[in-house]
Design a protein around this motif. Structure first.
Motif, PDB file in Angstrom:
ATOM      1  N   PRO A   1       6.760-114.537  51.639  1.00  8.99           N
ATOM      2  CA  PRO A   1       7.088-115.950  51.617  1.00  8.99           C
ATOM      3  C   PRO A   1       7.193-116.541  53.008  1.00  8.99           C
ATOM      4  O   PRO A   1       7.481-115.862  53.986  1.00  8.99           O
ATOM      5  N   SER A   2       6.951-117.832  53.077  1.00  7.49           N
ATOM      6  CA  SER A   2       7.044-118.538  54.340  1.00  7.49           C
ATOM      7  C   SER A   2       8.497-118.625  54.783  1.00  7.49           C
ATOM      8  O   SER A   2       9.411-118.242  54.070  1.00  7.49           O
TER       9      SER A   2
ATOM     10  N   ALA B   1      19.274-101.268  60.921  1.00  6.61           N
ATOM     11  CA  ALA B   1      19.883-102.493  60.400  1.00  6.61           C
ATOM     12  C   ALA B   1      18.816-103.556  60.146  1.00  6.61           C
ATOM     13  O   ALA B   1      18.849-104.270  59.134  1.00  6.61           O
ATOM     14  N   GLY B   2      17.858-103.657  61.067  1.00  9.39           N
ATOM     15  CA  GLY B   2      16.778-104.614  60.876  1.00  9.39           C
ATOM     16  C   GLY B   2      15.871-104.262  59.713  1.00  9.39           C
ATOM     17  O   GLY B   2      15.456-105.123  58.940  1.00  9.39           O
ATOM     18  N   MET B   3      15.575-102.966  59.555  1.00  3.70           N
ATOM     19  CA  MET B   3      14.695-102.544  58.470  1.00  3.70           C
ATOM     20  C   MET B   3      15.311-102.807  57.105  1.00  3.70           C
ATOM     21  O   MET B   3      14.605-103.118  56.144  1.00  3.70           O
ATOM     22  N   ARG B   4      16.616-102.690  56.992  1.00  2.00           N
ATOM     23  CA  ARG B   4      17.264-103.006  55.719  1.00  2.00           C
ATOM     24  C   ARG B   4      16.995-104.453  55.315  1.00  2.00           C
ATOM     25  O   ARG B   4      16.718-104.751  54.150  1.00  2.00           O
TER      26      ARG B   4
ATOM     27  N   SER C   1      13.622-108.426  52.292  1.00  2.00           N
ATOM     28  CA  SER C   1      12.787-109.627  52.342  1.00  2.00           C
ATOM     29  C   SER C   1      11.466-109.440  51.616  1.00  2.00           C
ATOM     30  O   SER C   1      10.791-110.418  51.280  1.00  2.00           O
ATOM     31  N   GLU C   2      11.068-108.196  51.356  1.00  2.00           N
ATOM     32  CA  GLU C   2       9.796-107.954  50.690  1.00  2.00           C
ATOM     33  C   GLU C   2       9.940-107.828  49.178  1.00  2.00           C
ATOM     34  O   GLU C   2       8.950-107.632  48.468  1.00  2.00           O
ATOM     35  N   SER C   3      11.157-107.940  48.673  1.00  2.00           N
ATOM     36  CA  SER C   3      11.422-108.018  47.235  1.00  2.00           C
ATOM     37  C   SER C   3      11.964-109.412  46.952  1.00  2.00           C
ATOM     38  O   SER C   3      13.042-109.764  47.440  1.00  2.00           O
TER      39      SER C   3
END
Length: 402
Positions: free
Chosen positions: A2-3, A336-339, A344-346
């Protein structure tokens, strides 16, 4: 993907939209800055019970919001926190207009009855009974009560059983009109297009004035001796952290990663690899309106509790003295960023994340900004966070020895 979030206000209900034409589903959430901390002192559990009734009440003689969404092949749910409530659904994009209208009606213009209240009261009591049977849930309630004595942040989100039994339909209706409808709220939408939202505002009733609702100031944390059980139990170790709107609170998120369940964390290496004392444990930080709560939750076998606490103290002391190892700090920031990126990809996870982190639209937030803020946390900030936690470390275990 998403944007970036776009804030639109097609009606009286502010909306945050993240649009992606590749999506075939629409996820929609109404976030309300209202939760169990807003319950009247004599009605603990009112917000939680209200959440249940709103999602389960029939709509114009038709099935409830939840049932209608599920019949469309979608998924609907709601959750109550200490200071936020979320009502959300994920459906086929073709059904987004219908579901947006149903959500608006169910949550903002409900038709509640004694029959619905009684049914959902029973469901809530069963939910609380299940939670009371789980020491992992009980210890977290006890931990928050110890951190925030005499304050609504220290009360169980689910509520008090005896008080829930006494809540009447009038209590629920007054709570909905005077506290729920007058709270900040935002609609969050993730999908290929924005559903039709014209006319989906809210009307704040003026017939009943909002009650005076000044919360007591935060008192000092309470201390108590730990009574270790002779059986497997759950240990919660932690302290207060920064409030949700504190710009410096990311240091506690990185500190949580350093004591988390990743094999790269110092706690994992010390607690599991070297000492072999715990199989299941986690560490996280949560910010609320007045303050936050940083905690480590560990499942412990009989006789191991004091040693586990000592190891947690040792690691916090090392971090408070010398700061984190540069490689450990880099790994913690990356994790922490990867979480956040994974969430964000779901679409459904991202929906809840945006709703929670914008605090029902009352705070500016973006994924890019959050990632940058986490990456900017340095060793000195982590050292200071560790010192703060160590200085007020609170230890709670459940069950306790009888």
């Amino acid at each position: 993907m998403p944007s970036s979030p776009t804030v639109v206000e097609p009606s009286a209900l502010p909306t945050i939209a993240l649009l992606d034409e590749r999506l075939r589903t629409t996820s929609i959430c109404l976030a309300v800055r209202y939760g169990s901390r807003d319950d009247p002192a004599e009605h603990g559990g009112l917000a939680h019970l209200l959440e249940h009734t709103l999602m389960s009440a029939p709509l114009d003689g038709n099935p409830s919001f939840c049932e209608q969404v599920e019949r469309l092949g979608g998924h609907a749910n709601a959750e109550t926190g200490l200071d936020i409530m979320l009502f959300y659904a994920q459906v086929h994009a073709d059904d987004a207009d219908t579901v947006a209208r149903l959500l608006h009606q169910a949550v903002l213009r409900p038709e509640l009855t004694d029959a619905v209240l009684d049914t959902e009261r029973d469901a809530v009591l069963q939910e609380l009974a299940a939670a009371q049977a789980d020491p992992g849930d009980v210890v977290q309630d006890a931990f928050l009560a110890r951190l925030f004595p005499g304050h609504p942040l220290g009360r169980p989100v689910g509520g008090d059983v005896e008080q829930i039994r006494r809540i009447s339909l009038l209590d629920v209706l007054v709570g909905h009109r005077t506290r729920f409808l007058t709270s900040a709220m935002t609609l969050v939408v993730i999908g290929p297009r924005l559903p039709r939202l014209d006319g989906l505002g809210r009307t704040v009733p003026a017939a009943v004035p909002p009650p005076a609702h000044a919360l007591p100031p935060l008192a000092g944390t309470t201390d108590a001796a730990v009574t270790w059980p002779d059986e497997y139990g759950w240990l919660c170790v932690g302290a207060r952290s920064s409030a949700a709107d504190d710009a410096g609170r990311r240091r506690f998120a990185i500190l949580a990663q350093l004591l988390g369940d990743s094999p790269s964390s110092p706690l994992y290496r010390r607690l599991r690899n070297e000492a072999g004392l715990a199989y299941s444990f986690a560490c996280w930080d949560r910010g609320y309106q007045e303050a936050g709560a940083w905690r480590v939750l560990v499942g412990v076998e009989p006789g191991n509790g004091e040693t586990v606490v000592a190891i947690v103290r040792e690691i916090l002391a090392e971090l408070a003295s010398a700061g984190p190892d540069p490689d450990d700090l880099a790994a913690a920031r990356r994790q922490a960023g990867m979480r956040l990126i994974l969430d964000s990809e779901s679409p459904l996870d991202q929906l809840r994340m945006v709703a929670q982190r914008t605090r029902a639209g009352t705070a500016d937030w973006s994924l890019a900004g959050e990632l940058a803020a986490l990456d900017a946390v340095d060793a000195e900030q982590v050292r200071a966070a560790a010192a703060e936690v160590l200085g007020e470390l609170t230890v709670v275990v459940r069950p306790e020895a009888s």
